[in-house]
Design a protein around this motif. Structure first.
Motif, mmCIF file in Angstrom:
data_model
loop_
_atom_site.group_PDB
_atom_site.id
_atom_site.type_symbol
_atom_site.label_atom_id
_atom_site.label_comp_id
_atom_site.label_asym_id
_atom_site.label_seq_id
_atom_site.Cartn_x
_atom_site.Cartn_y
_atom_site.Cartn_z
ATOM 1 N N ALA A 258 0.812 -1.219 0.000
ATOM 2 C CA ALA A 258 0.000 0.000 0.000
ATOM 3 C C ALA A 258 0.846 1.270 0.000
ATOM 4 C CB ALA A 258 -0.960 -0.008 1.192
ATOM 5 N N SER A 259 1.918 1.297 0.780
ATOM 6 C CA SER A 259 2.738 2.503 0.866
ATOM 7 C C SER A 259 3.436 2.791 -0.457
ATOM 8 C CB SER A 259 3.767 2.377 1.997
ATOM 9 O OG SER A 259 4.623 1.269 1.771
ATOM 10 N N GLU A 260 3.919 1.738 -1.138
ATOM 11 C CA GLU A 260 4.563 1.939 -2.431
ATOM 12 C C GLU A 260 3.554 2.365 -3.488
ATOM 13 O OE1 GLU A 260 7.481 -0.372 -5.628
ATOM 14 O OE2 GLU A 260 6.879 -1.381 -3.763
ATOM 15 N N LEU A 261 2.363 1.783 -3.438
ATOM 16 C CA LEU A 261 1.313 2.173 -4.374
ATOM 17 C C LEU A 261 0.945 3.647 -4.190
ATOM 18 C CD1 LEU A 261 -0.948 -1.001 -4.152
ATOM 19 C CD2 LEU A 261 0.312 -0.241 -6.176
ATOM 20 N N LYS A 262 0.822 4.061 -2.945
ATOM 21 C CA LYS A 262 0.497 5.460 -2.662
ATOM 22 C C LYS A 262 1.590 6.379 -3.180
ATOM 23 C CE LYS A 262 -0.520 8.690 1.092
ATOM 24 N NZ LYS A 262 -0.662 8.883 2.559
ATOM 25 N N GLN B 202 -11.271 2.160 -10.716
ATOM 26 C CA GLN B 202 -11.787 2.047 -9.343
ATOM 27 C C GLN B 202 -10.725 1.515 -8.383
ATOM 28 O OE1 GLN B 202 -15.774 0.407 -8.890
ATOM 29 N NE2 GLN B 202 -16.222 0.865 -11.032
ATOM 30 N N ALA B 203 -9.783 0.716 -8.901
ATOM 31 C CA ALA B 203 -8.705 0.197 -8.050
ATOM 32 C C ALA B 203 -7.679 1.275 -7.731
ATOM 33 C CB ALA B 203 -8.025 -0.987 -8.741
ATOM 34 N N ILE B 204 -7.437 2.171 -8.677
ATOM 35 C CA ILE B 204 -6.347 3.128 -8.529
ATOM 36 C C ILE B 204 -6.779 4.437 -7.869
ATOM 37 C CG2 ILE B 204 -6.430 4.459 -10.701
ATOM 38 C CD1 ILE B 204 -3.435 3.657 -11.093
ATOM 39 N N PRO C 8 -14.701 -8.894 -11.615
ATOM 40 C CA PRO C 8 -14.399 -7.571 -12.175
ATOM 41 C C PRO C 8 -13.455 -6.769 -11.285
ATOM 42 C CG PRO C 8 -16.721 -8.071 -12.454
ATOM 43 C CD PRO C 8 -16.158 -9.171 -11.602
ATOM 44 N N GLU C 9 -13.675 -6.795 -9.976
ATOM 45 C CA GLU C 9 -12.798 -6.082 -9.056
ATOM 46 C C GLU C 9 -11.363 -6.584 -9.177
ATOM 47 O OE1 GLU C 9 -12.555 -5.186 -4.246
ATOM 48 O OE2 GLU C 9 -13.168 -7.178 -4.940
ATOM 49 N N GLU C 10 -11.186 -7.904 -9.225
ATOM 50 C CA GLU C 10 -9.846 -8.486 -9.315
ATOM 51 C C GLU C 10 -9.161 -8.124 -10.629
ATOM 52 O OE1 GLU C 10 -10.472 -12.479 -6.516
ATOM 53 O OE2 GLU C 10 -10.994 -12.526 -8.651
ATOM 54 N N SER C 11 -9.921 -7.998 -11.702
ATOM 55 C CA SER C 11 -9.319 -7.676 -12.997
ATOM 56 C C SER C 11 -8.626 -6.321 -12.957
ATOM 57 C CB SER C 11 -10.377 -7.704 -14.108
ATOM 58 O OG SER C 11 -11.238 -6.584 -14.043
ATOM 59 N N GLY C 12 -9.271 -5.338 -12.330
ATOM 60 C CA GLY C 12 -8.654 -4.020 -12.212
ATOM 61 C C GLY C 12 -7.454 -4.024 -11.289
ATOM 62 N N GLN C 13 -7.511 -4.839 -10.249
ATOM 63 C CA GLN C 13 -6.407 -4.901 -9.293
ATOM 64 C C GLN C 13 -5.172 -5.551 -9.897
ATOM 65 O OE1 GLN C 13 -8.437 -6.970 -6.142
ATOM 66 N NE2 GLN C 13 -9.157 -5.079 -5.176
ATOM 67 N N ILE C 14 -5.357 -6.595 -10.729
ATOM 68 C CA ILE C 14 -4.212 -7.209 -11.424
ATOM 69 C C ILE C 14 -3.470 -6.136 -12.215
ATOM 70 C CG2 ILE C 14 -3.487 -8.818 -13.237
ATOM 71 C CD1 ILE C 14 -5.975 -10.460 -12.650
ATOM 72 N N CYS C 15 -4.237 -5.354 -12.963
ATOM 73 C CA CYS C 15 -3.629 -4.360 -13.839
ATOM 74 C C CYS C 15 -2.950 -3.256 -13.030
ATOM 75 C CB CYS C 15 -4.692 -3.775 -14.766
ATOM 76 S SG CYS C 15 -5.451 -5.011 -15.848
ATOM 77 N N MET C 16 -3.560 -2.826 -11.940
ATOM 78 C CA MET C 16 -2.933 -1.811 -11.102
ATOM 79 C C MET C 16 -1.618 -2.314 -10.523
ATOM 80 S SD MET C 16 -4.221 0.011 -7.576
ATOM 81 C CE MET C 16 -4.159 -1.543 -6.664
ATOM 82 N N LEU C 17 -1.618 -3.531 -10.005
ATOM 83 C CA LEU C 17 -0.408 -4.091 -9.403
ATOM 84 C C LEU C 17 0.691 -4.265 -10.451
ATOM 85 C CD1 LEU C 17 -2.132 -6.704 -7.078
ATOM 86 C CD2 LEU C 17 -0.792 -4.737 -6.301
ATOM 87 N N ALA C 18 0.331 -4.735 -11.632
ATOM 88 C CA ALA C 18 1.322 -4.897 -12.693
ATOM 89 C C ALA C 18 1.876 -3.550 -13.127
ATOM 90 C CB ALA C 18 0.702 -5.624 -13.882
ATOM 91 N N CYS C 19 0.982 -2.586 -13.320
ATOM 92 C CA CYS C 19 1.376 -1.253 -13.791
ATOM 93 C C CYS C 19 2.297 -0.562 -12.801
ATOM 94 C CB CYS C 19 0.130 -0.406 -14.029
ATOM 95 S SG CYS C 19 0.464 1.285 -14.587
ATOM 96 N N MET C 20 1.959 -0.605 -11.512
ATOM 97 C CA MET C 20 2.666 0.193 -10.519
ATOM 98 C C MET C 20 3.822 -0.552 -9.847
ATOM 99 S SD MET C 20 0.840 2.645 -11.297
ATOM 100 C CE MET C 20 2.064 3.654 -10.512
ATOM 101 N N LEU C 21 3.750 -1.868 -9.749
ATOM 102 C CA LEU C 21 4.778 -2.625 -9.018
ATOM 103 C C LEU C 21 5.671 -3.457 -9.919
ATOM 104 C CD1 LEU C 21 2.678 -3.876 -5.948
ATOM 105 C CD2 LEU C 21 3.996 -1.750 -6.179
ATOM 106 N N GLY C 22 5.289 -3.616 -11.171
ATOM 107 C CA GLY C 22 6.096 -4.415 -12.081
ATOM 108 C C GLY C 22 7.373 -3.709 -12.485
#
Length: 402
Positions: free
Chosen positions: A28-32, A55-57, A240-254
């Motif tokens: 969470a801290s890195e995402l923020k 909605q995830a971001i 649907p919620e998980e689909s957006g979260q996969i993309c957020m995690l890949a985009c921001m943490l990959g």
């Protein structure tokens, strides 16, 4: 009252909460740090996955959100949904644009902003049925591959901090043109990784996403029309919620040139006929199995007279480009299964030779410029670039089925 999210949780994913909640909380801290105060562009953001990504971001408070999508009605619904959701953070600078990302209008808009910190592209042809004829194939390849390069050239002038483009599980050992186009798209975006960070994700079917077969079940039930589904095709599903979260995690943490995918086991696969049966039971119907689409259509007339026997036609798949089951990675890809709780990562992806990509684009462009070409020629060009592309051709399209 039927609760779709509850049905997905109980009957399809069989998860009471998102499988990515632990990874989100742990990072969470890195995402923020990476999202808060940033200027965000989401292309294709009014679709199922794009809107879930938004909605995830948003809870991580970007300073500006720009959403571009060709579907004007869906953009209006996205805004209504966001504005109607309790405690949803929406930046003061929130703009929606009904436009094609390959258009001159989009380019003018992009240049006026002098680029964006984070760019996520969800604009894609996603259906296997899109290879039904040469015109559909041309539109698919232009959107998924050729126009993607045009966007990347624009981004190279104003390099973003993060670029994400959605892929598909069908890109691993592709058997259809859609999957092959996404596999090529991966090579194309990675060829720009020396100019800005690029990431992508291959993931499962999104349960009840726009245009999906399960979403079609709901539409058919609302009209008291029969259901049809393959009985021998199994797929992985995320909510649907998980689909957006996969993309957020890949985009921001990959890291640069990484592909993310959900850790799902074969036991978590589900067939479409099973979903149809459970959905009908949830709506209070009994299942009446029919031997053909025509019989099912005829039997459906009895539903209007109050019958609780719902006609369905389940049959083996016989259309082009259909795999019996899906996979997320190939034997020659290096996979890291330890970095995240619920996500695997295909790491250290090599950069494709730019000369090969340019040659592929030239060959496809020349073929599409002809007055007449064929599906077989396009498949041949794609196969020369992707030797493991084993196209399944039956001569039948999903459009010939109910």
């Amino acid at each position: 009252m039927f609760d779709l999210n509850q049905f997905i949780s109980k009957e399809i994913t069989k998860r009471s909460q998102s499988m990515f909640l632990t990874d989100i909380e742990a990072n969470a801290s890195e995402l923020k740090q990476k999202i808060e105060g940033k200027i965000l562009l989401v292309i294709g953001g009014a679709g199922s996955i794009g809107s879930s990504f938004i909605q995830a971001i948003l809870p991580f408070k970007p300073s500006m959100l720009v959403v571009a999508d060709t579907n004007e009605n869906a953009l209006a619904e996205l805004t209504r949904d966001l504005r109607s959701t309790s405690n949803m953070f929406i930046p003061k600078d929130y703009i929606t644009y009904p436009m094609d990302f390959a258009s001159g209008t989009f380019e003018k808009m992009f240049r006026s902003h002098k680029g964006f910190d984070i760019v996520a592209n969800f604009s894609a042809h996603k259906h296997v049925r899109s290879e039904k004829d040469i015109y559909s194939i041309e539109a698919l390849i232009k959107n998924n591959v050729l126009h993607a390069k045009k966007l990347l050239d624009l981004l190279a002038e104003f390099p973003p901090e993060e670029y994400f483009c959605v892929s598909t599980d069908k890109a691993a050992n592709p058997v259809n043109i859609m999957g092959a186009s996404k596999r090529i798209m991966e090579d194309v975006i990675f060829s720009y990784s020396d100019r800005f960070p690029v990431k992508t994700a291959r993931f499962a079917n999104v349960a009840f996403s726009n245009g999906s077969l399960p979403a079609g079940f709901l539409a058919r039930i609302s009209k008291l029309q029969p259901l049809s589904a393959p009985s021998d095709v199994k797929r992985y599903f995320v909510s649907p919620e998980e689909s957006g979260q996969i993309c957020m995690l890949a985009c921001m943490l990959g890291n640069n040139r990484e592909i993310f995918f959900p850790k799902l086991s074969d036991a978590q696969m589900m067939s479409f006929d099973t979903i149809a049966v459970r959905l009908l039971q949830q709506h209070g119907f009994r299942v009446l199995e029919c031997g053909s689409d025509e019989e099912a259509v005829e039997k459906a007339l009895e539903l209007k007279n109050g019958s609780d026997m719902y006609p369905v036609h389940f049959s083996c798949s016989d259309t082009s480009g259909e795999k019996p089951s899906e996979e997320f990675f190939t034997d020659d890809e290096m996979v890291d299964m330890d970095r995240f709780e619920a996500l695997g990562v295909i790491a250290v992806k090599e950069i494709a030779e730019k000369e090969r990509i340019e040659r592929l684009f030239a060959e496809l462009g020349d073929e599409f410029d002809k007055e007449e070409t064929t599906k077989q020629r396009i498949v041949g060009i794609m196969k020369s670039y992707l030797p493991n592309f084993e196209h399944i051709e039956t001569g039948k399209s999903l459009d010939s089925k109910m």
